[in-house]
Enzyme design. Structure first.
Site, mmCIF file in Angstrom:
data_model
loop_
_atom_site.group_PDB
_atom_site.id
_atom_site.type_symbol
_atom_site.label_atom_id
_atom_site.label_comp_id
_atom_site.label_asym_id
_atom_site.label_seq_id
_atom_site.Cartn_x
_atom_site.Cartn_y
_atom_site.Cartn_z
ATOM 1 N N ASP A 215 -0.653 -5.965 -36.300
ATOM 2 C CA ASP A 215 -1.515 -5.501 -35.223
ATOM 3 C C ASP A 215 -0.603 -5.172 -34.037
ATOM 4 O O ASP A 215 0.548 -5.610 -33.983
ATOM 5 C CB ASP A 215 -2.581 -6.548 -34.846
HETATM 6 C C1 BGC Z 1 -6.538 -3.921 -32.363
HETATM 7 C C2 BGC Z 1 -6.398 -3.147 -33.654
HETATM 8 C C3 BGC Z 1 -6.105 -1.710 -33.356
HETATM 9 C C4 BGC Z 1 -4.821 -1.657 -32.549
HETATM 10 C C5 BGC Z 1 -4.365 -0.257 -32.223
HETATM 11 C C6 BGC Z 1 -5.374 -3.689 -31.417
HETATM 12 O O1 BGC Z 1 -5.690 -4.144 -30.153
HETATM 13 O O2 BGC Z 1 -6.683 -5.295 -32.635
HETATM 14 O O3 BGC Z 1 -7.579 -3.254 -34.418
HETATM 15 O O4 BGC Z 1 -6.013 -0.962 -34.537
HETATM 16 O O5 BGC Z 1 -5.038 -2.332 -31.320
HETATM 17 O O6 BGC Z 1 -5.171 0.339 -31.290
#
Ligand code: BGC
Length: 789
Positions: A215
């Site tokens: 993530d």
């Molecule tokens: C989220 C993810 C997301 C990523 C990119 C993170 O804050 O938990 O689900 O894909 O950001 O935007």
């Protein structure tokens, strides 16, 4: 051609926020990623391209329809292809553990089988078009509080039988090409360093060949993460791998074969999405635009079909065409169509329920409702306009440390992301935000974003500082600090706010900035008076209530299931005055409905996407049957769920309820009787069940005849639950089949039970065993059991 160690490691961190670096020597082209899951936002975190906004995950899931999930995956792939995107960061398949989870709107359900089956269909729909899906977030990421540091403590059997199951199904049935490791720790080890989950279970036992990325900003270590099964650090450039990982290989902490495995997985992904070979992939042209008629039809149908009739006394719904309707509520005029956070997109339009209902009915009065927010949002609805073009939105000038202009941008959302999506080379040190105020009188004006502010409107000016509390990416980017003050504005005044960005810390020179503004709220008493007057003059009052992105958002959890503001009082007041009252609930997840017995009908409408208002109107009139069934149990009161608290204690969040989440725990008496069970939904017909039989012994199947005893064609979802004899084992959904039947007609339905629902993890032997015997219940949600076999 072989790459040296440093060149290989360089591939294992993103090149930018949402791209992976090309490597010409081996024919690797740039790979482009985008969030997901209910709209393909593009390469910019915010303020990006205009793209289609889909109904949210719980609304899609409520159709209990794998074909619809496949269709969504396919359409999302088209949205990706038209932006030359290779990987879509979805679906989110964490479960609805506690109803307080802020991000549940992004995830399908409280049930692992339903979640897994829908995810598999969605992934197939997407990957059949050559666009990779990404299962997220691996694993035990069911709430947002302290998400960067929380340690989710889950016993092995629960982990496998419940939380890993959707991932397992989506790997087995759809071979999802990527997954995302979560922010949190699991049983003491970071999800990005989870050797047990990532290497032993996912890549080992399941034989997964895909790629596990982190993530965003989640990776903390080099050697531990690389050895723990993480293949790719996101985003980049920078981050904890690079030189540190090269060094870790050199000093023997990481074997080079581990790096090779990560690189191979990356290359396999590249190959699958057409980014490996002499020429980069050609993307198709001529795909439907986000506001095309094709998308309108798809998005209206997908949204309306998942809407769920929770209550319908005296056939209050569907509404007859000649009905005089008083439409009431803030959500009627500002319908909430998406949740907050990385799932947000920039849609071409958002049809409100007022737009939708007035388009279909001649006699509709529209009355705004009570305030629904405590945290102001960037100005909307043309309250602020760009002083240069006059368009709804604001103007933002970005300056470097010398005061040289780096960019002058128009921001239609009245907010802008700084330091993440920027195309210019410089570093933003300060910004000037300007918007023309379109209404005179008492107004609330303010700013969003961390830094030292000078805010001027008319003759008044204020200086203050807004600080980040240190909550990481989620806060800086998704929920930055803000402040509003009351001003008396003259129409045409320009609100000017200058900010010096923080220049130290992880989020130095980065974050979301914007201007806030709206007409100062009216008193609740005045609003209720207007609503009562409108309601008493109509045949039916339709009150639209709900949550907002304050409650349903990434990075923050809820504290209550009560509707915000005085919405309950509004419903009670209307119900006391109207001939008939229909309540539309515009929220993705359970809310409390203390008034439910005093209203005639309740339609749950989810977060319905850009066609939301048209979909609600079609559902209310029965043009499209709201044939949804709940995907989560609605508790009767705060605290009334088997798992409730989402607040870690000493950094730990114990999943003490084990496999008894949601309906499983309610049924076992571990939580009070809910108001509406998982699986509940009335549709617009009534049903008789007869002649239920059990066939097949190893892999039991259920056959049953369902007769539509209503007056309209309707879709029934026949649900089969396994109730094991062993009380230590929870009841669980074992299969379902949906069927469309005309009024007065019957259908013979077969429901296969899924073999994975007959397994129990034996912690001592470390193996799956077959569940002991039990009964199969045929039910329309566990509150309405029709047969036991
Ligand atoms: C989220 C993810 C997301 C990523 C990119 C993170 O804050 O938990 O689900 O894909 O950001 O935007």
């Amino acid at each position: 051609m072989t790459l040296d160690l440093a060149a290989k490691v360089a591939l294992l961190t993103g090149a930018t926020m949402f791209t992976l670096a090309p490597q010409e020597q081996i024919g690797l082209h740039e790979i482009r990623l985008s969030d997901g899951p209910t709209g393909v936002r593009g390469l910019k975190f915010s303020g990006g391209r205009v793209v289609a906004l889909f109904p949210n995950a719980t609304l899609l899931a409520s159709a209990w329809d794998a074909d619809a999930a496949y269709e969504v995956g396919r359409i999302l792939a088209e949205e990706a292809l038209s932006q030359e995107i290779h990987v879509v960061l979805g679906p989110t398949i964490n479960l609805h553990r506690s109803p307080l989870g802020g991000r549940l709107f992004e995830a399908y359900s409280e049930d692992p089988l339903l979640t897994g089956k829908l995810a598999a269909a969605y992934v197939r729909g997407m990957q059949d078009q050559g666009v990779a899906a990404c299962l997220k977030h691996l694993i035990a990421n069911e709430s947002e509080t302290d998400r960067n540091t929380v340690n989710s403590v889950v016993d092995e059997a629960t982990l496998r039988e419940v939380y890993l199951l959707p991932f397992e199904i989506a790997v087995e049935e759809a071979d999802a090409w990527t997954m995302m490791a979560a922010y949190n720790d699991v049983n003491g080890a970071a999800a990005t360093e989870q050797h047990h989950v990532n290497n032993e279970i996912v890549k080992g036992e399941w034989g997964y060949h895909g790629l596990i990325m982190s993530d965003w900003f989640a990776t903390r270590t080099a050697a531990a993460a690389a050895n723990g099964g993480l293949d790719l650090v996101m985003p980049g450039p920078g981050g904890p791998w690079g030189d540190a990982l090269v060094e870790a290989v050199k000093n023997g902490e990481v074997d080079e074969s581990v790096i090779d495995d990560h690189v191979n997985r990356l290359l396999l992904l590249a190959d699958r999405v057409g980014a490996l070979g002499e020429e980069p992939r050609e993307f198709p042209g001529g795909l439907p635009a986000p506001d095309s008629d094709v998308r309108k039809e798809q998005l209206t149908r997908l949204a309306a079909s998942g809407m769920t009739v929770l209550r319908n006394e005296n056939a209050a719904l569907p509404l007859a065409r000649g009905t005089r309707v008083a439409l009431i509520g803030r959500h009627a005029v500002q319908t909430i169509d998406m949740g907050g956070g990385s799932a947000q997109v920039n849609p071409p339009y958002q049809a409100s329920v007022a737009d939708g209902l007035t388009a279909l009915l001649d006699d509709v009065t529209v009355t705004d409702g009570v305030e629904v927010r405590t945290r102001p949002v960037p100005a909307r609805g043309g309250f602020l306009t760009d002083p240069v073009t006059g368009k709804p939105g604001i103007r933002v000038q970005l300056l470097d440390a010398d005061g040289t202009e780096l960019e002058d941008r128009f921001c239609p959302q009245s907010s802008t992301m700084v330091g993440m999506d920027d195309d210019f080379a410089g570093v933003v040190a300060s910004a000037v935000l300007r918007g023309r105020v379109s209404a005179g009188g008492p107004v609330e004006l303010g700013v969003l974003g961390a830094g030292r502010w000078l805010v001027e409107a008319g003759e008044e000016s204020l200086r203050y500082r807004l600080d980040l509390t240190g909550n990481g990416f989620g806060e800086a980017v998704l929920a930055p600090p803000l402040r509003v003050d009351r001003f008396v504005a003259a129409e045409g005044d320009i609100l000017t706010a200058r900010v010096e960005l923080p220049s130290d810390g992880t989020f130095a020179n980065k974050g979301l900035f914007g201007l806030l503004g709206h007409v100062a709220p009216r008193s609740t008493v005045d609003v209720l008076d207007d609503a009562v007057r409108a309601a008493s003059g109509a045949d039916v009052a339709v009150v639209v209530v709900g949550l907002t992105e304050e409650q349903e958002t990434e990075s923050v959890d809820k504290t209550t299931l009560a509707l915000p503001g005085a919405q309950d009082a509004l419903v009670e007041a209307v119900a006391g005055a109207a001939r008939r009252t229909v309540v539309v609930v515009n929220a993705a997840t359970p809310v409390l409905m203390p008034w439910r017995d005093r209203v005639d009908a309740v339609l749950w409408a989810g977060l319905p996407g850009q066609e939301g208002g048209h979909a609600v109107a079609a559902a209310l009139l029965g043009d499209i049957e709201p044939a949804g069934r709940l995907v989560s149990t609605f508790p009767a009161a705060d605290g009334g769920s088997p798992a409730w608290s989402v607040t870690p204690v000493d950094g730990r969040l114990p999943y003490d309820e084990g496999p008894f989440i949601g309906y499983r725990g309610h049924y076992a008496g571990r939580a009070p009787e809910p108001v509406f069970w998982f699986g509940h939904g009335l549709g617009y017909a009534s049903w008789d069940y007869s002649d239920a039989r059990l066939t097949g012994s190893d892999q039991p199947e259920v056959m049953v005849t369902v007769t539509n005893t209503g007056t309209r064609a309707s879709r029934e979802v026949v649900q089969v639950y396994l109730r094991p004899d062993d009380a230590a084992q929870p009841i669980r959904l074992a299969g379902w089949t949906a069927v469309k039947v005309k009024p007065g007609e019957s259908a013979r339905v077969t429901v296969h039970t899924d073999s994975r629902m007959w397994r129990v993890w034996n912690t001592t032997s470390g193996e799956w065993e077959r569940a002991s015997g039990g009964q199969l219940l045929i039910a329309r949600g566990l509150g309405d059991i029709r047969a036991t076999l």
